[in-house]
Design an enzyme around this catalytic site. Structure first.
Site, mmCIF file in Angstrom:
data_model
loop_
_atom_site.group_PDB
_atom_site.id
_atom_site.type_symbol
_atom_site.label_atom_id
_atom_site.label_comp_id
_atom_site.label_asym_id
_atom_site.label_seq_id
_atom_site.Cartn_x
_atom_site.Cartn_y
_atom_site.Cartn_z
ATOM 1 N N ARG A 71 0.845 -1.192 0.000
ATOM 2 C CA ARG A 71 0.000 0.000 0.000
ATOM 3 C C ARG A 71 0.885 1.249 0.000
ATOM 4 N NH1 ARG A 71 -1.829 0.945 4.298
ATOM 5 N NH2 ARG A 71 -1.194 -0.833 5.551
ATOM 6 N N TYR A 212 -1.318 -3.412 -6.801
ATOM 7 C CA TYR A 212 -1.055 -4.271 -5.647
ATOM 8 C C TYR A 212 -2.095 -4.148 -4.537
ATOM 9 C CZ TYR A 212 1.825 -7.340 -2.827
ATOM 10 O OH TYR A 212 2.293 -8.428 -2.135
ATOM 11 N N HIS A 241 -10.664 -2.397 11.510
ATOM 12 C CA HIS A 241 -9.561 -3.228 11.011
ATOM 13 C C HIS A 241 -9.313 -4.342 12.036
ATOM 14 C CE1 HIS A 241 -5.076 -3.279 9.457
ATOM 15 N NE2 HIS A 241 -5.812 -4.187 8.850
ATOM 16 N N SER A 263 -1.364 -3.444 10.347
ATOM 17 C CA SER A 263 -0.992 -4.341 9.261
ATOM 18 C C SER A 263 0.263 -5.129 9.618
ATOM 19 C CB SER A 263 -0.735 -3.524 7.995
ATOM 20 O OG SER A 263 -1.899 -2.788 7.689
ATOM 21 N N CYS A 265 0.739 -7.328 11.913
ATOM 22 C CA CYS A 265 0.982 -7.443 13.359
ATOM 23 C C CYS A 265 0.246 -8.628 13.977
ATOM 24 C CB CYS A 265 0.614 -6.152 14.061
ATOM 25 S SG CYS A 265 1.776 -4.826 13.703
ATOM 26 N N ASP A 288 -9.335 -9.845 8.960
ATOM 27 C CA ASP A 288 -8.824 -8.496 8.681
ATOM 28 C C ASP A 288 -9.818 -7.371 8.972
ATOM 29 O OD1 ASP A 288 -6.451 -7.081 7.720
ATOM 30 O OD2 ASP A 288 -7.674 -6.472 6.007
ATOM 31 N N ARG A 380 2.309 -11.996 -0.479
ATOM 32 C CA ARG A 380 1.002 -12.398 0.079
ATOM 33 C C ARG A 380 0.396 -13.560 -0.686
ATOM 34 N NH1 ARG A 380 -1.621 -8.676 4.081
ATOM 35 N NH2 ARG A 380 0.017 -7.171 4.504
HETATM 36 P P1 GTP Z 1 -2.332 -7.616 7.516
HETATM 37 O O1 GTP Z 1 -2.828 -8.663 6.585
HETATM 38 O O2 GTP Z 1 -1.264 -6.767 6.919
HETATM 39 O O3 GTP Z 1 -3.422 -6.772 8.090
HETATM 40 O O4 GTP Z 1 -1.518 -8.379 8.706
HETATM 41 P P2 GTP Z 1 -1.970 -9.258 9.956
HETATM 42 O O5 GTP Z 1 -2.287 -8.359 11.101
HETATM 43 O O6 GTP Z 1 -3.001 -10.240 9.566
HETATM 44 O O7 GTP Z 1 -0.590 -10.010 10.344
HETATM 45 P P3 GTP Z 1 -0.180 -11.553 10.222
HETATM 46 O O8 GTP Z 1 -1.012 -12.446 11.095
HETATM 47 O O9 GTP Z 1 -0.100 -11.903 8.787
HETATM 48 O O10 GTP Z 1 1.288 -11.538 10.850
HETATM 49 C C1 GTP Z 1 2.324 -10.777 10.293
HETATM 50 C C2 GTP Z 1 3.657 -11.208 10.803
HETATM 51 O O11 GTP Z 1 3.677 -11.236 12.231
HETATM 52 C C3 GTP Z 1 4.039 -12.617 10.349
HETATM 53 O O12 GTP Z 1 5.369 -12.605 9.919
HETATM 54 C C4 GTP Z 1 3.888 -13.447 11.587
HETATM 55 O O13 GTP Z 1 4.746 -14.535 11.591
HETATM 56 C C5 GTP Z 1 4.158 -12.470 12.718
HETATM 57 N N1 GTP Z 1 3.416 -12.841 13.957
HETATM 58 C C6 GTP Z 1 2.095 -13.101 14.043
HETATM 59 N N2 GTP Z 1 1.743 -13.460 15.295
HETATM 60 C C7 GTP Z 1 2.885 -13.421 16.030
HETATM 61 C C8 GTP Z 1 3.184 -13.681 17.406
HETATM 62 O O14 GTP Z 1 2.324 -14.038 18.217
HETATM 63 N N3 GTP Z 1 4.487 -13.513 17.787
HETATM 64 C C9 GTP Z 1 5.458 -13.110 16.914
HETATM 65 N N4 GTP Z 1 6.700 -12.951 17.373
HETATM 66 N N5 GTP Z 1 5.212 -12.868 15.608
HETATM 67 C C10 GTP Z 1 3.941 -13.013 15.172
HETATM 68 C C1 SPV Z 2 -2.965 -4.417 5.303
HETATM 69 O O1 SPV Z 2 -2.005 -3.775 4.851
HETATM 70 O O2 SPV Z 2 -3.481 -4.175 6.422
HETATM 71 C C2 SPV Z 2 -3.508 -5.548 4.525
HETATM 72 C C3 SPV Z 2 -3.006 -5.770 3.170
HETATM 73 O O3 SPV Z 2 -4.396 -6.250 5.012
HETATM 74 S S1 SPV Z 2 -3.715 -4.702 1.984
HETATM 75 O O4 SPV Z 2 -4.851 -5.391 1.395
HETATM 76 O O5 SPV Z 2 -2.709 -4.451 0.957
HETATM 77 O O6 SPV Z 2 -4.173 -3.503 2.627
HETATM 78 MN MN MN Z 3 -4.938 -5.616 7.163
#
Ligand code: GTP
Ligand code: SPV
Ligand code: MN
Length: 597
Positions: A71, A212, A241, A263, A265, A288, A380
């Site tokens: 983004r 993207y 979110h 994002s 996290c 999400d 992704r």
């Molecule tokens: P968006 O799709 O961008 O909104 O992200 P999201 O909030 O869904 O994050 P996601 O669950 O994909 O995690 C992103 C990164 O954080 C990955 O590399 C995970 O491995 C890492 N991660 C997730 N949960 C944990 C946790 O409990 N501990 C640690 N250390 N890392 C974590």
């Molecule tokens: C984020 O960035 O929080 C996402 C990926 O979930 S995107 O769809 O690119 O916003």
């Molecule tokens: Mn997101």
């Protein structure tokens, strides 16, 4: 379906005006069918945009242009009539001036390309909470992703023909083809020509120049958060979110939890985690976005407006997120900017497999031990939610699910404890408003920098965030005793040597258990200056290896000096909102200062 078969006059004239401006070679209405989807995928394989993978089945790899990988918040605008309605956290442009600029940029922008018209529903098509959109795009990649992420079908056009409202979404990669000009695998426009714009008053989204993720799949962040947050405030509901999960205790009692993390996290991970504590179960509603409305019983009910997961690939493995690996193993997925193995599979950092050789996301040979990352950090997968082995049976219930707890969180190496319960709703809104997190690769720029990201909505709130804080306070007033309890979690605390203090992932179930039991009033806590924290004995740590008392003391302690040091930053953050800022949050800050002494 043919354009001439559309009955709704507003839809017809809107489509015609964009056809006239963009002058595509062809116009195709998408019906969401497997046949049309397969044709587009085959066509992209032929043109070099897609590589058909050998595994998983019916899946494809797509590699973007190296500059179009996330983004672009710097190029994202809220075009409300008045700048103050966009507020200090959004970029703003005058709507008339922006449209005048688009009249130039979009002129002939689809020449040599096909314009696809995508009718889609956010939420189950028959749900009273759902909303409809039409996305125009000149990217076949966008079409096949939208078909996974949203519910695409001609029944949406029937709804609009019958008078249903719709959000107007326009997207062009901004790369017209001159006669005879060959296409590239990932067409897009240079950074200074990219625009991701939102017109909240007229419920329009116009996006130019990027192909993207959230820049181009307009149902997601642009509609379901930026436009929907405006609709939600006007209509008394919430667009957040947040992941939504179903938590079942060993007695079979169910609670639904929604969690807002910025994002990259941990939302996708938490939403489908496998608890390490016996007898507890987590199932997924969404990973999400959460739309929530009050039910007749006065509780907040949540739906997941999406139909797929657009998840971060690096870090995803059988160890960290087995249910996600099982979801993508079923196939029907698109991988963007991951590496490809020599036998036609995908790979990314921390993957379970350990291949000797790969081709990285920029098409370069890569050997084991190479210090370069093989996948882009924001690589992704796009995969259907229905394939998730722990998707809750009620995930498409049009009424939604009643929420018992909200979690806020982010990446904080220091200061912020593992879990903290808000003293009440207003204190919870204070916690949400002061959320801060180290920046990730999900957005271009600023990697690792700490920034305030209130409610994980900084890049996604479609209006003045001061008004958004007030909306949260008003929702609490309305919900009264039925309001969800609010918690702040942090899985990302590190020790001085830079090692994670908390193992995270499935072990986060220990924290979910405490939260569940706090909602029931059965778990104990200690009152502190920052909120209610679990005592060591209140957290189920049975079987947790390698955890020392010193580590736990850091995870469950109050770093008074650390908190005092952030107060001036919070004050500066609050001051940005001027007279749109609710006085209640100043009171909350004063109260925290007094408690810290
Ligand atoms: P968006 O799709 O961008 O909104 O992200 P999201 O909030 O869904 O994050 P996601 O669950 O994909 O995690 C992103 C990164 O954080 C990955 O590399 C995970 O491995 C890492 N991660 C997730 N949960 C944990 C946790 O409990 N501990 C640690 N250390 N890392 C974590
Ligand atoms: C984020 O960035 O929080 C996402 C990926 O979930 S995107 O769809 O690119 O916003
Ligand atoms: Mn997101």
């Amino acid at each position: 379906m043919l354009l001439s078969e559309i009955k709704n006059a507003e839809l017809k004239s809107w489509l015609q005006s964009w056809i006239d401006l963009c002058t595509p070679d062809d116009v195709v209405i998408c019906d969401g069918s497997k046949k049309q989807n397969d044709e587009l995928c085959n066509q992209m394989v032929k043109s070099g945009t897609f590589i058909k993978l050998n595994k998983p089945e019916n899946s494809f790899l797509c590699r973007s242009e190296v500059s179009d990988v996330a983004r672009v918040e710097e190029r994202t605008y809220i075009c409300s009539k008045k700048q103050e309605d966009a507020g200090p956290t959004n970029h703003w442009k005058d709507p008339a001036e922006m449209k005048a600029e688009f009249n130039v940029l979009f002129k002939g922008s689809m020449k040599g390309r096909t314009m696809y018209v995508i009718p889609f529903s956010m939420g189950p098509i028959e749900s009273p909470i759902s909303k409809y959109g039409i996305e125009i795009t000149d990217s076949a990649y966008v079409v096949v992703n939208m078909c996974i992420m949203t519910r695409v079908g001609l029944s949406v056009i029937s709804k609009i023909d019958a008078g249903a409202a719709f959000v107007k979404c326009v997207h062009s990669v901004g790369a017209p083809l001159a006669d005879g000009q060959a296409d590239v695998p990932w067409p897009c426009a240079p950074m200074d020509k990219k625009y991701i714009t939102h017109f909240p008053e007229t419920r329009e989204i116009i996006s130019f120049g990027s192909g993207y993720g959230g820049n181009a799949l307009l149902g997601k962040k642009c509609f379901a958060l930026r436009i929907a947050s405006v609709q939600a405030r006007e209509e008394g509901w919430m667009a957040e979110h947040m992941l939504i999960l179903k938590l079942t205790n060993p007695k079979g009692i169910v609670k639904y939890v929604a969690a807002a993390f910025p994002s990259a996290c941990g939302k996708t991970n938490l939403a489908m985690m496998e608890p390490t504590i016996p007898g507890w179960k987590v199932e997924t509603i969404g990973d999400d976005i959460s739309w929530m409305k009050f039910g007749e019983d006065g509780r907040l009910y949540a739906i997941n407006p999406e139909a797929g997961f657009f998840g971060v690939a690096p870090g995803t493995s059988m160890k960290s997120n087995p249910n996600c690996m099982r979801t993508i193993a079923k196939g029907n997925s698109i991988f963007t900017n991951t590496a490809i193995t020599m036998d036609g599979g995908t790979w990314w950092e921390d993957h379970d497999e350990d291949p000797e050789e790969l081709v990285d996301w920029i098409r370069r040979p890569w050997k084991k031990g190479c210090t370069r990352k093989a996948a882009h950090p924001n690589a992704r997968f796009t995969t259907p939610a229905a394939q998730c082995p722990v998707i809750a049976p009620e995930w498409e219930d049009p009424r939604g699910v009643p929420i018992s707890a909200f979690l806020f969180g982010g990446r904080r190496k220091t200061v912020v404890p593992l879990v903290n319960e808000a003293l009440d709703w207003k204190h919870g809104v204070f916690l949400g408003a002061t959320m801060a997190s180290e920046m990730t690769a999900a957005a271009a720029g600023g990697l690792g920098q700490l920034r305030f990201d209130p409610f994980a909505m900084l890049p996604f709130c479609g209006y003045n965030m001061g008004d958004y804080f007030k909306h949260w306070l008003e929702i609490g007033e309305k919900a009264g005793s039925k309001a969800p309890k609010i918690f702040y979690v942090n899985w990302f605390r590190k020790n001085d040597a830079g090692k994670w203090l908390w193992p995270g992932y499935g072990e986060n179930s220990r924290v979910l258990k405490w939260i569940f039991e706090r909602c029931d009033g059965t778990a104990s806590c200690k009152a502190t200056a920052i909120g209610n924290l679990p005592e060591e004995k209140a957290l189920d740590l049975d079987g947790l290896k390698d955890m020392t008392h010193d580590d736990l003391a850091l995870l469950l302690g109050v770093d008074k000096e650390g908190w005092k040091a952030v107060i001036p930053q919070i004050e500066a953050h609050f001051a940005k909102f001027g007279d749109r800022f609710p006085a209640e949050l100043h009171k909350q800050l004063d109260a925290m200062k007094a408690r810290l002494g």
